[in-house]
Design a protein around this motif. Structure first.
Motif, PDB file in Angstrom:
ATOM      1  N   ALA A  21       0.726  -1.209   0.036  1.00 38.91           N
ATOM      2  CA  ALA A  21       0.040  -0.035  -0.038  1.00 38.91           C
ATOM      3  C   ALA A  21       0.992   1.365  -0.098  1.00 38.91           C
ATOM      4  O   ALA A  21       1.723   1.532   0.780  1.00 38.91           O
ATOM      5  CB  ALA A  21      -1.043  -0.022   1.331  1.00 38.91           C
ATOM      6  N   GLY A  22       0.533   2.088  -0.955  1.00 34.97           N
ATOM      7  CA  GLY A  22       1.228   3.276  -0.980  1.00 34.97           C
ATOM      8  C   GLY A  22       2.628   3.223  -1.836  1.00 34.97           C
ATOM      9  O   GLY A  22       3.465   4.309  -1.796  1.00 34.97           O
ATOM     10  N   THR A  23       2.892   2.319  -2.236  1.00 28.58           N
ATOM     11  CA  THR A  23       4.147   2.056  -3.260  1.00 28.58           C
ATOM     12  C   THR A  23       3.617   1.594  -4.367  1.00 28.58           C
ATOM     13  O   THR A  23       2.358   1.133  -4.825  1.00 28.58           O
ATOM     14  CB  THR A  23       4.858   1.317  -2.288  1.00 28.58           C
ATOM     15  OG1 THR A  23       4.579  -0.280  -2.765  1.00 28.58           O
ATOM     16  CG2 THR A  23       5.009   1.464  -0.920  1.00 28.58           C
ATOM     17  N   ARG A  24       4.552   1.420  -5.332  1.00 34.35           N
ATOM     18  CA  ARG A  24       4.410   0.507  -6.648  1.00 34.35           C
ATOM     19  C   ARG A  24       5.352  -1.073  -6.660  1.00 34.35           C
ATOM     20  O   ARG A  24       5.596  -1.327  -7.598  1.00 34.35           O
ATOM     21  CB  ARG A  24       5.086   1.407  -7.775  1.00 34.35           C
ATOM     22  CG  ARG A  24       4.016   2.657  -8.020  1.00 34.35           C
ATOM     23  CD  ARG A  24       4.492   3.501  -9.200  1.00 34.35           C
ATOM     24  NE  ARG A  24       4.467   2.860 -10.504  1.00 34.35           N
ATOM     25  CZ  ARG A  24       3.243   2.484 -11.382  1.00 34.35           C
ATOM     26  NH1 ARG A  24       2.188   2.897 -10.826  1.00 34.35           N
ATOM     27  NH2 ARG A  24       3.480   1.831 -12.342  1.00 34.35           N
ATOM     28  N   VAL A  25       5.673  -1.116  -5.284  1.00 32.06           N
ATOM     29  CA  VAL A  25       6.484  -2.406  -5.087  1.00 32.06           C
ATOM     30  C   VAL A  25       5.528  -3.592  -4.986  1.00 32.06           C
ATOM     31  O   VAL A  25       4.714  -3.733  -3.988  1.00 32.06           O
ATOM     32  CB  VAL A  25       7.295  -2.159  -3.787  1.00 32.06           C
ATOM     33  CG1 VAL A  25       8.396  -3.320  -3.577  1.00 32.06           C
ATOM     34  CG2 VAL A  25       8.318  -0.817  -4.041  1.00 32.06           C
TER      35      VAL A  25
END
Length: 74
Positions: free
Chosen positions: A22-26
């Protein structure tokens, strides 16, 4: 699951819907790939500073719960 929504996010506009932290593109799978390759959690976190230690540990705890539930239902 409240924990899931705080740790994992999936959106068709982000990496085609691949589950990410959540909150990333990982992608979540990246953490598992690192661990499978023998890398430590520290190395993963160094390579992906947008992922917090708390997120990574929560993802592993979620995976453990899901695997345990799956094993118990089989």
């Amino acid at each position: 699951m409240a924990l899931t929504s705080r740790v994992v996010h999936s959106d068709p506009d982000i990496l085609g819907g691949t589950p990410v932290f959540a909150g990333t593109r990982v992608p979540i799978i990246t953490l598992l790939d690192y661990l499978e390759a023998g890398d430590s959690l520290e190395i993963f976190l160094d390579h992906f500073p947008s992922v917090t230690r708390q997120q990574a540990i929560a993802a592993l705890e979620l995976a453990k719960k899901m695997l345990t539930a799956y094993a118990n239902s089989a």
